[in-house]
Design a protein around this motif. Structure first.
Motif, short mmCIF file in Angstrom:
data_model
loop_
_atom_site.label_atom_id
_atom_site.label_comp_id
_atom_site.label_asym_id
_atom_site.label_seq_id
_atom_site.Cartn_x
_atom_site.Cartn_y
_atom_site.Cartn_z
N TRP A 107 -7.80 1.76 65.91
CA TRP A 107 -7.00 1.20 64.83
C TRP A 107 -7.44 1.92 63.56
O TRP A 107 -8.42 2.64 63.58
N GLU A 108 -6.74 1.72 62.46
CA GLU A 108 -7.21 2.33 61.21
C GLU A 108 -8.62 1.81 60.96
O GLU A 108 -8.87 0.61 61.01
N SER A 109 -9.54 2.73 60.71
CA SER A 109 -10.95 2.38 60.61
C SER A 109 -11.63 3.13 59.48
O SER A 109 -11.16 4.18 59.06
N TYR A 110 -12.73 2.57 59.04
CA TYR A 110 -13.55 3.20 58.01
C TYR A 110 -14.98 3.26 58.53
O TYR A 110 -15.52 2.25 58.99
N LEU A 111 -15.59 4.44 58.48
CA LEU A 111 -16.98 4.60 58.91
C LEU A 111 -17.85 4.91 57.71
O LEU A 111 -17.55 5.80 56.92
N HIS A 112 -18.94 4.16 57.59
CA HIS A 112 -19.90 4.34 56.50
C HIS A 112 -21.24 4.76 57.09
O HIS A 112 -21.66 4.25 58.14
N ASP A 113 -21.92 5.66 56.43
CA ASP A 113 -23.20 6.19 56.89
C ASP A 113 -24.08 6.39 55.66
O ASP A 113 -23.61 6.95 54.67
N ASP A 114 -25.31 5.91 55.71
CA ASP A 114 -26.24 6.12 54.60
C ASP A 114 -27.66 6.14 55.14
O ASP A 114 -27.86 6.23 56.35
N ALA A 115 -28.64 6.07 54.27
CA ALA A 115 -30.03 6.17 54.69
C ALA A 115 -30.46 5.02 55.62
O ALA A 115 -31.39 5.17 56.40
N GLU A 116 -29.76 3.89 55.57
CA GLU A 116 -30.11 2.72 56.38
C GLU A 116 -29.21 2.54 57.60
O GLU A 116 -29.51 1.74 58.47
N ARG A 117 -28.08 3.24 57.64
CA ARG A 117 -27.09 3.07 58.70
C ARG A 117 -26.62 4.42 59.19
O ARG A 117 -26.34 5.30 58.38
N THR A 118 -26.50 4.58 60.51
CA THR A 118 -26.11 5.87 61.05
C THR A 118 -25.00 5.71 62.09
O THR A 118 -25.15 4.94 63.04
N ASN A 119 -23.91 6.43 61.90
CA ASN A 119 -22.89 6.54 62.92
C ASN A 119 -23.40 7.56 63.93
O ASN A 119 -23.88 8.63 63.54
N ALA A 120 -23.31 7.26 65.21
CA ALA A 120 -23.86 8.18 66.20
C ALA A 120 -23.14 8.04 67.53
O ALA A 120 -22.66 6.96 67.89
#
Length: 130
Positions: A107-120
């Motif tokens: 579905w339409e999605s948004y992925l956020h990645d920063d020093a505390e969270r990682t998309n993998a």
């Protein structure tokens, strides 16, 4: 040994059925993962485990799936209600040589990645053979 792990993308909006490409390759033993396409191609038949972590921003959604040759294996949704959560989707699947596995927005999605969270996205061969 066949194993890969790739990270990213960060702060990206995906449309329904868009493939997710993880370009930051941490490991790729067996060279089955292609960072240009985001797809893993099986070279050794057997049973594999795949994992997809997806993180969202506050007040955003992500709806993603692990797919095999275009067919959904497992899907999951994350919603950033009051925080920036991550969720993990995992699938076990038998693969033959040449079959492909990758991640896709359902579905339409948004992925956020920063020093505390990682998309993998990662995968490993857990048992050889048919």
């Amino acid at each position: 040994m066949i194993i890969f792990q790739a990270g990213g993308p960060s702060d990206v909006t995906l449309v329904k059925d868009q493939d997710i490409i993880f370009q930051q390759v941490a490991s790729n033993e067996g060279n089955g993962y292609d960072a240009a396409t985001g797809r893993f191609t099986c070279s050794v038949p057997g049973i594999y485990s795949f994992s997809l972590q997806h993180c969202v921003d506050r007040d955003r959604y992500s709806s993603v799936a692990i797919v095999k040759n275009g067919s959904r294996l497992m899907a999951g949704v994350a919603h950033g209600d009051q925080w920036w959560p991550c969720a993990t989707v995992q699938a076990y699947v038998r693969l033959e040589a040449g079959e492909q596995v990758w991640a896709r927005a359902t579905w339409e999605s948004y992925l956020h990645d920063d020093a505390e969270r990682t998309n993998a996205f990662s995968g490993v061969l857990i048992r050889r053979g048919n």
